[in-house]
Scaffold this motif. Structure first.
Motif, PDB file in Angstrom:
ATOM      1  N   ASP A 173      28.141  19.859  26.705  1.00  0.00           N
ATOM      2  CA  ASP A 173      27.005  19.419  27.515  1.00  0.00           C
ATOM      3  C   ASP A 173      25.869  20.456  27.409  1.00  0.00           C
ATOM      4  O   ASP A 173      26.043  21.523  26.815  1.00  0.00           O
ATOM      5  N   ILE A 174      24.747  20.114  28.010  1.00  0.00           N
ATOM      6  CA  ILE A 174      23.591  21.011  27.924  1.00  0.00           C
ATOM      7  C   ILE A 174      23.887  22.368  28.568  1.00  0.00           C
ATOM      8  O   ILE A 174      23.504  23.417  28.049  1.00  0.00           O
ATOM      9  N   TYR A 186      17.189  13.392  36.463  1.00  0.00           N
ATOM     10  CA  TYR A 186      17.507  12.409  35.422  1.00  0.00           C
ATOM     11  C   TYR A 186      17.570  11.083  36.164  1.00  0.00           C
ATOM     12  O   TYR A 186      18.399  10.920  37.064  1.00  0.00           O
ATOM     13  N   TRP A 187      16.731  10.154  35.766  1.00  0.00           N
ATOM     14  CA  TRP A 187      16.673   8.877  36.490  1.00  0.00           C
ATOM     15  C   TRP A 187      18.047   8.233  36.580  1.00  0.00           C
ATOM     16  O   TRP A 187      18.767   8.155  35.600  1.00  0.00           O
ATOM     17  N   GLY A 191      23.779  13.817  40.625  1.00  0.00           N
ATOM     18  CA  GLY A 191      23.968  15.246  40.398  1.00  0.00           C
ATOM     19  C   GLY A 191      23.054  15.723  39.287  1.00  0.00           C
ATOM     20  O   GLY A 191      22.502  14.930  38.528  1.00  0.00           O
ATOM     21  N   GLY A 192      22.907  16.999  39.190  1.00  0.00           N
ATOM     22  CA  GLY A 192      22.009  17.569  38.188  1.00  0.00           C
ATOM     23  C   GLY A 192      22.784  18.037  36.977  1.00  0.00           C
ATOM     24  O   GLY A 192      23.839  17.493  36.647  1.00  0.00           O
ATOM     25  N   LEU A 193      22.257  19.069  36.370  1.00  0.00           N
ATOM     26  CA  LEU A 193      22.866  19.577  35.148  1.00  0.00           C
ATOM     27  C   LEU A 193      24.269  20.133  35.361  1.00  0.00           C
ATOM     28  O   LEU A 193      25.057  20.214  34.425  1.00  0.00           O
ATOM     29  N   GLU A 194      24.537  20.524  36.610  1.00  0.00           N
ATOM     30  CA  GLU A 194      25.859  21.101  36.863  1.00  0.00           C
ATOM     31  C   GLU A 194      26.948  20.030  36.902  1.00  0.00           C
ATOM     32  O   GLU A 194      28.129  20.336  36.839  1.00  0.00           O
ATOM     33  N   THR A 195      26.532  18.750  37.006  1.00  0.00           N
ATOM     34  CA  THR A 195      27.525  17.674  37.037  1.00  0.00           C
ATOM     35  C   THR A 195      27.865  17.255  35.617  1.00  0.00           C
ATOM     36  O   THR A 195      26.974  17.061  34.791  1.00  0.00           O
ATOM     37  N   ILE A 197      28.505  15.368  32.384  1.00  0.00           N
ATOM     38  CA  ILE A 197      27.659  14.268  31.926  1.00  0.00           C
ATOM     39  C   ILE A 197      28.300  12.894  32.120  1.00  0.00           C
ATOM     40  O   ILE A 197      27.636  11.926  32.467  1.00  0.00           O
ATOM     41  N   ALA A 200      27.957  12.151  35.815  1.00  0.00           N
ATOM     42  CA  ALA A 200      26.560  12.070  36.239  1.00  0.00           C
ATOM     43  C   ALA A 200      25.871  10.816  35.709  1.00  0.00           C
ATOM     44  O   ALA A 200      24.989  10.263  36.356  1.00  0.00           O
ATOM     45  N   PHE A 201      26.275  10.366  34.544  1.00  0.00           N
ATOM     46  CA  PHE A 201      25.592   9.243  33.904  1.00  0.00           C
ATOM     47  C   PHE A 201      26.467   7.994  33.861  1.00  0.00           C
ATOM     48  O   PHE A 201      26.363   7.186  32.941  1.00  0.00           O
TER      49      PHE A 201
ATOM     50  N   SER B  51      13.668  10.958  29.267  1.00  0.00           N
ATOM     51  CA  SER B  51      14.126  11.499  30.550  1.00  0.00           C
ATOM     52  C   SER B  51      15.633  11.701  30.605  1.00  0.00           C
ATOM     53  O   SER B  51      16.179  11.959  31.663  1.00  0.00           O
ATOM     54  N   ARG B  53      19.591  13.152  29.446  1.00  0.00           N
ATOM     55  CA  ARG B  53      20.180  14.448  29.134  1.00  0.00           C
ATOM     56  C   ARG B  53      20.207  14.627  27.618  1.00  0.00           C
ATOM     57  O   ARG B  53      20.515  13.701  26.882  1.00  0.00           O
ATOM     58  N   VAL B 206      22.916  16.013  22.818  1.00  0.00           N
ATOM     59  CA  VAL B 206      23.869  15.179  23.554  1.00  0.00           C
ATOM     60  C   VAL B 206      24.204  13.916  22.743  1.00  0.00           C
ATOM     61  O   VAL B 206      25.371  13.585  22.553  1.00  0.00           O
TER      62      VAL B 206
END
Lengths: 315, 375
Positions: A173-174, A186-187, A191-195, A197, A200-201, B51, B53, B206
């Motif tokens: 992940d990032i 992220y639309w 959660g943010g980057l800590e979640t 992927i 979160a998505f 937008s 990741r 990603v």
């Protein structure tokens, strides 16, 4: 020391001039040696053999394991590699000069162990950052050109260090690449980057920006079960992931060396697969040095190398 | 290697594929003199297209300050440093393009940005070309300068990204010349990222595939201008089509401004990719610097721009910038009004040369309120 070309001349015919010349160099140079603890680049113990690489028969193959004890008694082929200079993009010089190859079979499954010296494991991919990788290629049909099967067809087993990392540690992940990265939003994600992927998505609306994933690009898989893929190629630029995957792989980096094992049933129901014992018993190799920014055609490769399945090899 | 005639460098050049121009070519005009680097274009694009990741570092549209700004870092200077000196003979390029002079098995000349190169998209922002001496401002004019350069993918006529992709995963659409990365086919080799001289193809770590500006093709297919164009509050942009297989039309605003009047110029034509974003060069910047960016037509263009007030048709064409979200296919300037029509012939824009003024009475009898006109 003398070398003998053990390859049949039919493989040379479809190659054009430059490829043919490269092929001859490789064919004249590959050597066999008995197993040893030496590094892949140490060829001082090489002995010359004229016979193809024996697929060593063993009682049972378990899960793929590059450190299994049966590899200690399996014949080793030290296969020289050349920089890919036949089609663009090319590399100017080899970063990896040879690979050790071994094969074992229990009559149902076959395993191939590829080992090469690499002082650093490169398993991250990012802008300008590339993964170590290796591949073994088998010809389907006749008149199959060494270069991605041009004029015929090849099956390729491809392993990448980034995929191994995905399997071992979870999808890269990032935050794995950039621990201090921050993004406000992220639309439609949670959660943010800590979640993670995948969590979160989960909302399909959040995946609207992941076009390659949505399009089904095999490169974008987030829940990879194997660090390898089976591909078909029919010439330059045609490599395609097969719909049905029958291979497993494990790659381990230790002490400045990668050891990767590909394992697959000798025979499969998949019509796009190479069938051991039915198709020509030859393989060719490719390896990519991530730190040298190698990917795609920027690689080291070998010529066709014959191998031999003993009669009793296939149940 | 096949030979292609590149109009922007006035000569034939090597290109790996035989090509013929698309039916029509999507094109843009950006007037650098009007840009204030508010980044509304950047955000309009980012919000809609990048937008997700893995796209944190990706700006299909960015606005950088020249001379020192660049995104990714040094995108233009790094390539120029590894190239030979650029030489023009009048409008003809003498030096090699990025497709020429390389070894036979090499893709177009390029370089690979790393993630660090994308980390500072606004570096150099608002920096001027040099230090202003103390008290210089008392003298009025001073020689320092800067300008804003808005950048998107150029949807090039001979794209380097397309030429470099060993998988042929990049294609140029026949119907409008938009250049796209096939998101199903790309395997993330990053050859396109390396080859694009404008660095407008990006690697998504990603999706593990490369991505680029899609020219807002879902909007173009509906006859609408791109989001970066529609969103531009400075009205510096126009988006439409230039004629490719027929001579330029006097009533097509892009043909007229670019090909007939030659007011707008390509960015770095010497790279040889035939970029289709055309810039009205900044009129206050030293000609030498501008010529490095926009080629040999700068002096002519600046001179034309300075006389715009006496050039009603050209001025009218520029007035249509930012006046509608529709693509203008035809335009006319009549009686101090610029009028634009879309492909269906519907009037989509009407801009008077002088904005209408309404003077309202100080006391509004209907609402019983007092208004203070400030104009």
């Amino acid at each position: 020391m003398t070398y003998k070309n053990t390859l049949s001349s039919k493989r040379m015919l479809p190659l054009h001039g430059l490829a043919g010349a490269v092929f001859l160099v490789i064919a004249a140079a590959f050597v066999w040696r008995m197993p040893s603890n030496s590094k892949a680049t140490d060829t001082t113990k090489d002995i010359v053999a004229v016979s193809p690489l024996h697929v060593t028969k063993i009682a049972t193959l378990g899960a793929p394991d590059p450190t299994a004890s049966y590899w200690k008694s399996a014949t080793v082929a030290v296969v020289p590699l050349l920089p890919q200079t036949i089609t663009k993009p090319t590399i100017e010089k080899s970063e990896i000069h040879s690979m050790e190859v071994q094969a074992v079979s229990d009559g149902t499954n076959i395993a191939w162990r590829l080992a090469w010296a690499d002082p650093e494991a490169d398993s991250a991919v990012d802008s300008g950052k590339f993964s170590d990788a290796c591949a073994i290629q088998f010809p389907i049909g006749t008149n199959t050109n060494l270069m991605m099967g041009h004029g015929g067809e090849v099956e390729i087993f491809l392993w990448k260090a980034i995929w191994q990392r995905d399997v071992n540690l979870g999808f890269q992940d990032i935050r794995d690449l950039h621990p201090n990265a921050w993004t406000d939003l992220y639309w439609f994600s949670k959660g943010g980057l800590e979640t993670n992927i995948k969590d979160a998505f989960a909302d399909p609306r959040a995946k609207q920006w992941m076009i390659a994933l949505t399009a089904g690009n095999p490169m974008s898989q987030m829940d990879r079960k194997q660090p390898c893929e089976e591909c078909t190629a029919k010439g330059f630029g045609t490599i395609a992931t097969q719909a049905q995957q029958s291979s497993q792989a494990v790659g381990v980096w230790a002490g400045g060396q990668w050891a990767v094992v590909f394992q697959r049933p000798l025979r499969t129901e998949d019509v796009t697969d190479y069938q051991f014992g039915l198709h020509a018993s030859e393989f060719a190799l490719a390896v990519w040095q991530g730190s040298a920014k190698q990917a795609g055609g920027r690689k080291q490769f070998s010529g066709w190398v014959p191998f031999e399945l003993l009669n009793g090899n296939i149940k | 290697m096949p030979k292609i005639f590149n109009k922007q460098i006035d000569r034939e050049m090597d290109y790996p594929y035989e090509t013929s121009p698309p039916k029509r070519q999507v094109a843009y005009i950006f007037d650098t003199n009007k840009c204030i680097a508010c980044q509304t274009c950047t955000i309009a694009c980012k919000t809609c297209w990048t937008s997700g990741r893995g796209q944190e570092h990706i700006f299909y549209n960015n606005v950088e300050t020249k001379p020192y700004g660049s995104y990714p870092m040094g995108w233009d200077t790094k390539l120029q440093e590894q190239r030979v000196q650029v030489t023009w003979n009048n409008k003809r390029l003498e030096s090699p393009t990025i497709f020429e002079g390389n070894s036979p098995n090499s893709p177009p000349d390029g370089w690979r940005p790393t993630s660090e190169d994308y980390a500072h998209p606004n570096h150099g922002e608002d920096d001027i070309s040099g230090i202003i001496e103390k008290t210089a401002h008392f003298a009025g004019e001073h020689p320092m300068w800067m300008f804003y350069l808005a950048r998107i993918c150029n949807h090039c006529t001979t794209p380097a990204c397309l030429a470099a992709c060993p998988r042929k995963a990049i294609y140029k659409r026949e119907e409008d010349g938009i250049v796209l990365v096939d998101q199903e086919r790309c395997r993330g080799y990053q050859e396109c990222v390396r080859a694009c001289p404008y660095k407008k193809v990006f690697y998504n770590a990603v999706s593990r595939a490369s991505e680029k500006c899609i020219g807002c093709f879902p909007r173009v297919e509906q006859g609408l201008q791109a989001l970066c164009v529609e969103g531009c509050i400075g009205k510096i942009r126009m988006h439409g089509f230039i004629s490719t297989q027929t001579p330029p039309r006097e009533d097509n605003p892009l043909d007229y401004i670019i090909h007939i009047r030659k007011l707008a110029l390509p960015l770095y034509p010497q790279f040889g990719t035939g970029p289709n974003v055309y810039y009205v060069p900044p009129i206050h910047v030293p000609i030498g610097f501008c010529e490095q960016l926009f080629g040999p037509g700068v002096e002519e263009s600046v001179s034309l721009y300075r006389k715009l007030k006496d050039d009603p048709k050209l001025l009218g064409a520029l007035f249509l910038f930012g006046s509608t979200d529709h693509i203008i296919e035809h335009f006319e300037v009549k009686d101090q009004v610029a009028i634009g029509w879309n492909a269906k012939g519907d009037e989509v824009s009407r801009v008077p040369f002088t904005e209408y003024t309404y003077v309202r009475p100080h006391h509004d009898k209907e609402f019983q309120v007092y208004r203070h006109n400030t104009a």
